[in-house]
Design a protein around this motif. Structure first.
Motif, PDB file in Angstrom:
ATOM      1  N   ARG A 237       2.678   8.906   9.159  1.00 48.17           N
ATOM      2  CA  ARG A 237       2.824   7.751   8.283  1.00 48.17           C
ATOM      3  C   ARG A 237       1.636   7.645   7.319  1.00 48.17           C
ATOM      4  O   ARG A 237       1.820   7.305   6.132  1.00 48.17           O
ATOM      5  CB  ARG A 237       2.906   6.488   9.144  1.00 48.17           C
ATOM      6  CG  ARG A 237       3.208   5.207   8.399  1.00 48.17           C
ATOM      7  CD  ARG A 237       4.659   5.180   7.992  1.00 48.17           C
ATOM      8  NE  ARG A 237       4.848   5.648   6.613  1.00 48.17           N
ATOM      9  CZ  ARG A 237       6.000   6.046   6.137  1.00 48.17           C
ATOM     10  NH1 ARG A 237       7.070   6.054   6.902  1.00 48.17           N
ATOM     11  NH2 ARG A 237       6.112   6.442   4.886  1.00 48.17           N
ATOM     12  N   GLU A 238       0.428   7.931   7.784  1.00 47.92           N
ATOM     13  CA  GLU A 238      -0.750   7.870   6.921  1.00 47.92           C
ATOM     14  C   GLU A 238      -0.641   8.874   5.775  1.00 47.92           C
ATOM     15  O   GLU A 238      -0.968   8.553   4.623  1.00 47.92           O
ATOM     16  CB  GLU A 238      -2.008   8.151   7.734  1.00 47.92           C
ATOM     17  CG  GLU A 238      -2.428   7.016   8.647  1.00 47.92           C
ATOM     18  CD  GLU A 238      -3.668   7.362   9.447  1.00 47.92           C
ATOM     19  OE1 GLU A 238      -4.187   8.484   9.272  1.00 47.92           O
ATOM     20  OE2 GLU A 238      -4.123   6.511  10.238  1.00 47.92           O
ATOM     21  N   VAL A 239      -0.211  10.084   6.067  1.00 51.19           N
ATOM     22  CA  VAL A 239      -0.086  11.102   5.025  1.00 51.19           C
ATOM     23  C   VAL A 239       0.951  10.687   3.989  1.00 51.19           C
ATOM     24  O   VAL A 239       0.708  10.766   2.769  1.00 51.19           O
ATOM     25  CB  VAL A 239       0.270  12.461   5.646  1.00 51.19           C
ATOM     26  CG1 VAL A 239       0.574  13.487   4.559  1.00 51.19           C
ATOM     27  CG2 VAL A 239      -0.863  12.967   6.522  1.00 51.19           C
ATOM     28  N   LEU A 240       2.111  10.236   4.435  1.00 47.79           N
ATOM     29  CA  LEU A 240       3.177   9.863   3.499  1.00 47.79           C
ATOM     30  C   LEU A 240       2.774   8.653   2.662  1.00 47.79           C
ATOM     31  O   LEU A 240       3.030   8.610   1.453  1.00 47.79           O
ATOM     32  CB  LEU A 240       4.461   9.573   4.269  1.00 47.79           C
ATOM     33  CG  LEU A 240       5.071  10.770   5.023  1.00 47.79           C
ATOM     34  CD1 LEU A 240       6.316  10.346   5.785  1.00 47.79           C
ATOM     35  CD2 LEU A 240       5.392  11.910   4.063  1.00 47.79           C
ATOM     36  N   ASP A 241       2.125   7.659   3.289  1.00 44.59           N
ATOM     37  CA  ASP A 241       1.691   6.477   2.532  1.00 44.59           C
ATOM     38  C   ASP A 241       0.611   6.835   1.517  1.00 44.59           C
ATOM     39  O   ASP A 241       0.635   6.349   0.374  1.00 44.59           O
ATOM     40  CB  ASP A 241       1.157   5.412   3.495  1.00 44.59           C
ATOM     41  CG  ASP A 241       2.264   4.760   4.300  1.00 44.59           C
ATOM     42  OD1 ASP A 241       3.439   4.934   3.932  1.00 44.59           O
ATOM     43  OD2 ASP A 241       1.947   4.092   5.303  1.00 44.59           O
ATOM     44  N   ALA A 242      -0.356   7.673   1.924  1.00 45.22           N
ATOM     45  CA  ALA A 242      -1.425   8.066   0.995  1.00 45.22           C
ATOM     46  C   ALA A 242      -0.864   8.857  -0.180  1.00 45.22           C
ATOM     47  O   ALA A 242      -1.280   8.659  -1.339  1.00 45.22           O
ATOM     48  CB  ALA A 242      -2.475   8.896   1.734  1.00 45.22           C
ATOM     49  N   LEU A 243       0.084   9.745   0.082  1.00 46.34           N
ATOM     50  CA  LEU A 243       0.680  10.531  -1.001  1.00 46.34           C
ATOM     51  C   LEU A 243       1.474   9.647  -1.948  1.00 46.34           C
ATOM     52  O   LEU A 243       1.384   9.782  -3.176  1.00 46.34           O
ATOM     53  CB  LEU A 243       1.583  11.616  -0.407  1.00 46.34           C
ATOM     54  CG  LEU A 243       2.263  12.552  -1.411  1.00 46.34           C
ATOM     55  CD1 LEU A 243       1.229  13.313  -2.225  1.00 46.34           C
ATOM     56  CD2 LEU A 243       3.189  13.519  -0.681  1.00 46.34           C
ATOM     57  N   SER A 244       2.242   8.704  -1.395  1.00 44.54           N
ATOM     58  CA  SER A 244       3.023   7.797  -2.243  1.00 44.54           C
ATOM     59  C   SER A 244       2.117   6.906  -3.091  1.00 44.54           C
ATOM     60  O   SER A 244       2.369   6.709  -4.292  1.00 44.54           O
ATOM     61  CB  SER A 244       3.934   6.939  -1.358  1.00 44.54           C
ATOM     62  OG  SER A 244       4.646   5.996  -2.130  1.00 44.54           O
ATOM     63  N   SER A 245       1.059   6.380  -2.496  1.00 45.39           N
ATOM     64  CA  SER A 245       0.139   5.526  -3.246  1.00 45.39           C
ATOM     65  C   SER A 245      -0.556   6.296  -4.362  1.00 45.39           C
ATOM     66  O   SER A 245      -0.732   5.778  -5.471  1.00 45.39           O
ATOM     67  CB  SER A 245      -0.903   4.926  -2.294  1.00 45.39           C
ATOM     68  OG  SER A 245      -0.282   4.130  -1.306  1.00 45.39           O
ATOM     69  N   LEU A 246      -0.951   7.531  -4.077  1.00 45.42           N
ATOM     70  CA  LEU A 246      -1.626   8.337  -5.085  1.00 45.42           C
ATOM     71  C   LEU A 246      -0.705   8.630  -6.255  1.00 45.42           C
ATOM     72  O   LEU A 246      -1.099   8.513  -7.424  1.00 45.42           O
ATOM     73  CB  LEU A 246      -2.124   9.633  -4.450  1.00 45.42           C
ATOM     74  CG  LEU A 246      -2.777  10.647  -5.396  1.00 45.42           C
ATOM     75  CD1 LEU A 246      -3.963  10.023  -6.126  1.00 45.42           C
ATOM     76  CD2 LEU A 246      -3.214  11.877  -4.623  1.00 45.42           C
ATOM     77  N   ARG A 247       0.518   9.012  -5.973  1.00 43.23           N
ATOM     78  CA  ARG A 247       1.457   9.311  -7.063  1.00 43.23           C
ATOM     79  C   ARG A 247       1.771   8.072  -7.884  1.00 43.23           C
ATOM     80  O   ARG A 247       1.909   8.158  -9.113  1.00 43.23           O
ATOM     81  CB  ARG A 247       2.734   9.910  -6.466  1.00 43.23           C
ATOM     82  CG  ARG A 247       2.555  11.347  -5.961  1.00 43.23           C
ATOM     83  CD  ARG A 247       3.788  11.869  -5.279  1.00 43.23           C
ATOM     84  NE  ARG A 247       3.653  13.289  -4.941  1.00 43.23           N
ATOM     85  CZ  ARG A 247       4.507  13.973  -4.203  1.00 43.23           C
ATOM     86  NH1 ARG A 247       5.580  13.352  -3.704  1.00 43.23           N
ATOM     87  NH2 ARG A 247       4.312  15.256  -3.953  1.00 43.23           N
ATOM     88  N   SER A 248       1.872   6.914  -7.250  1.00 42.31           N
ATOM     89  CA  SER A 248       2.128   5.674  -7.993  1.00 42.31           C
ATOM     90  C   SER A 248       0.964   5.341  -8.924  1.00 42.31           C
ATOM     91  O   SER A 248       1.169   4.967 -10.087  1.00 42.31           O
ATOM     92  CB  SER A 248       2.368   4.529  -7.014  1.00 42.31           C
ATOM     93  OG  SER A 248       3.508   4.772  -6.213  1.00 42.31           O
ATOM     94  N   ALA A 249      -0.267   5.483  -8.410  1.00 44.52           N
ATOM     95  CA  ALA A 249      -1.436   5.189  -9.239  1.00 44.52           C
ATOM     96  C   ALA A 249      -1.542   6.163 -10.407  1.00 44.52           C
ATOM     97  O   ALA A 249      -1.895   5.766 -11.530  1.00 44.52           O
ATOM     98  CB  ALA A 249      -2.701   5.246  -8.388  1.00 44.52           C
ATOM     99  N   GLU A 250      -1.253   7.421 -10.178  1.00 38.89           N
ATOM    100  CA  GLU A 250      -1.311   8.404 -11.259  1.00 38.89           C
ATOM    101  C   GLU A 250      -0.249   8.121 -12.321  1.00 38.89           C
ATOM    102  O   GLU A 250      -0.493   8.301 -13.518  1.00 38.89           O
ATOM    103  CB  GLU A 250      -1.140   9.808 -10.696  1.00 38.89           C
ATOM    104  CG  GLU A 250      -2.350  10.302  -9.909  1.00 38.89           C
ATOM    105  CD  GLU A 250      -2.137  11.686  -9.334  1.00 38.89           C
ATOM    106  OE1 GLU A 250      -0.957  12.083  -9.182  1.00 38.89           O
ATOM    107  OE2 GLU A 250      -3.140  12.370  -9.033  1.00 38.89           O
ATOM    108  N   ALA A 251       0.927   7.672 -11.901  1.00 45.11           N
ATOM    109  CA  ALA A 251       1.972   7.325 -12.863  1.00 45.11           C
ATOM    110  C   ALA A 251       1.563   6.117 -13.705  1.00 45.11           C
ATOM    111  O   ALA A 251       1.792   6.083 -14.924  1.00 45.11           O
ATOM    112  CB  ALA A 251       3.276   7.042 -12.121  1.00 45.11           C
ATOM    113  N   GLU A 252       0.935   5.132 -13.080  1.00 51.12           N
ATOM    114  CA  GLU A 252       0.474   3.957 -13.829  1.00 51.12           C
ATOM    115  C   GLU A 252      -0.603   4.339 -14.838  1.00 51.12           C
ATOM    116  O   GLU A 252      -0.609   3.850 -15.973  1.00 51.12           O
ATOM    117  CB  GLU A 252      -0.060   2.909 -12.852  1.00 51.12           C
ATOM    118  CG  GLU A 252       1.006   2.284 -11.971  1.00 51.12           C
ATOM    119  CD  GLU A 252       0.420   1.271 -11.019  1.00 51.12           C
ATOM    120  OE1 GLU A 252      -0.693   0.787 -11.275  1.00 51.12           O
ATOM    121  OE2 GLU A 252       1.070   0.963 -10.009  1.00 51.12           O
TER     122      GLU A 252
END
Length: 329
Positions: A237-252
């Motif tokens: 869960r930590e890996v998936l959440d960290a990856l999702s958060s990183l991609r969202s921030a990069e898109a913003e």
């Protein structure tokens, strides 16, 4: 290993927070100096009779607002330095945090500075290109806390097997050499007997009371194994959440990036010149300065979050945030 990795991650977060706070001070200091210059121009125009006194009073309020925000971020920057000093053991006044030149204090330049400073730290830049499944598999193979939990589960299973084996009766084998002298009568000569002897015994477990100990050891082994499974699910869960958060921030940041940098700095200077020459109103100047400040602060926050989330993803995957040399750390 897990404790060292956690300390490295905490150190990276503290260092990035200190850099971000120092740059935030620069941005708000620039906004404060811009408001001060606008107030000076407004005072000159009021003395010349070109504008009403309201403009000067309004700009004094605006200058005070920027001064209050600047004082607040200065306190925050000092707190981040003290936290970094606490982690490193270096006095706060000697903590070296790189900053940008005042003339280049934009969010874009701050991002470039972050990449330069963290170039020696192995915070992987290409992690987002990997598939989520490969990152999870790598984390499950390298995370020290999971390896420790799995070894605890193996130890618990071994204890359960030992308790079960101790319940079984152990046969005993005996062997020896025996010599015996038999006296047949008062006047008769005795007889001496010599030879090897052997024996085999098996105790009967009629009153075996180890059933409870065996059950307790088995339950403990199952509990430790369940805890290891929980650690594995938490890491996934930590890996998936960290990856999702990183991609969202990069898109913003990709959406905001075109509106910041050198072009926005030139636009701000043009607005300052236009107000000094009386081409725009006070309201237009206030809106332009606030728009520039909010955009740059938003980019600063996104850039900081991206680096923090990249480091968090590396930690979640189990990658080292530093090289093997102690000097880098």
């Amino acid at each position: 290993a897990a404790a060292r990795h956690a300390l490295d991650a905490e150190l990276v977060r503290a260092y990035i927070d200190a850099m971000s706070a120092a740059h935030r001070v620069q941005l708000l200091d620039g906004a404060y100096r811009t408001a001060s210059e606008a107030r000076r121009v407004s005072d000159e125009r009021v003395r010349a009779g070109d504008v009403a006194g309201y403009a000067g009073r309004r700009l004094r309020l605006e200058e005070g607002r920027y001064a209050a925000r600047l004082a607040d971020v200065v306190v925050q920057a000092r707190a981040t330095r003290e936290r970094l000093a606490l982690l490193t053991g270096v006095p706060a006044e000697r903590v070296a945090v790189p900053t940008l030149a005042t003339a280049d204090s934009t969010g874009t330049a701050f991002g470039a500075l972050l990449d330069t400073v963290l170039a020696r730290a192995t915070v992987p830049l290409a992690l987002t290109a990997n598939h989520a499944d490969s990152l999870v598999a790598r984390a499950l193979a390298t995370r020290a806390d999971l390896l420790g939990a799995q070894r605890d589960a193996q130890a618990g299973l071994a204890d359960a097997r030992l308790a079960a084996r101790e319940r079984l009766p152990l046969p005993a084998i005996s062997a020896g050499y025996k010599g015996e002298h038999v006296q047949s009568g008062a006047n008769a000569a005795g007889v001496s007997l010599y030879g090897f002897v052997a024996g085999f015994t098996v105790p009967l477990p009629l009153l075996d009371r180890r059933g409870g100990a065996v059950a307790a050891a088995d339950a403990t082994a199952r509990q430790i194994n369940a805890e290891a499974d929980a650690v594995q699910r938490r890491i996934t869960r930590e890996v998936l959440d960290a990856l999702s958060s990183l991609r969202s921030a990069e898109a913003e940041r990709a959406v905001l990036q075109p509106f910041t940098g050198a072009e926005s700095r030139l636009a701000l200077r043009a607005v300052q010149a236009a107000y000094a020459e009386g081409e725009i109103t006070l309201t237009e100047w206030l809106e332009a300065v606030r728009a520039w400040q909010e955009t740059e602060l938003a980019l600063l926050s996104l850039t900081t979050n991206i680096v923090l989330r990249r480091a968090e993803l590396a930690r979640a995957v189990g990658l080292s945030l530093f090289s093997s040399t102690d000097s880098t750390r």
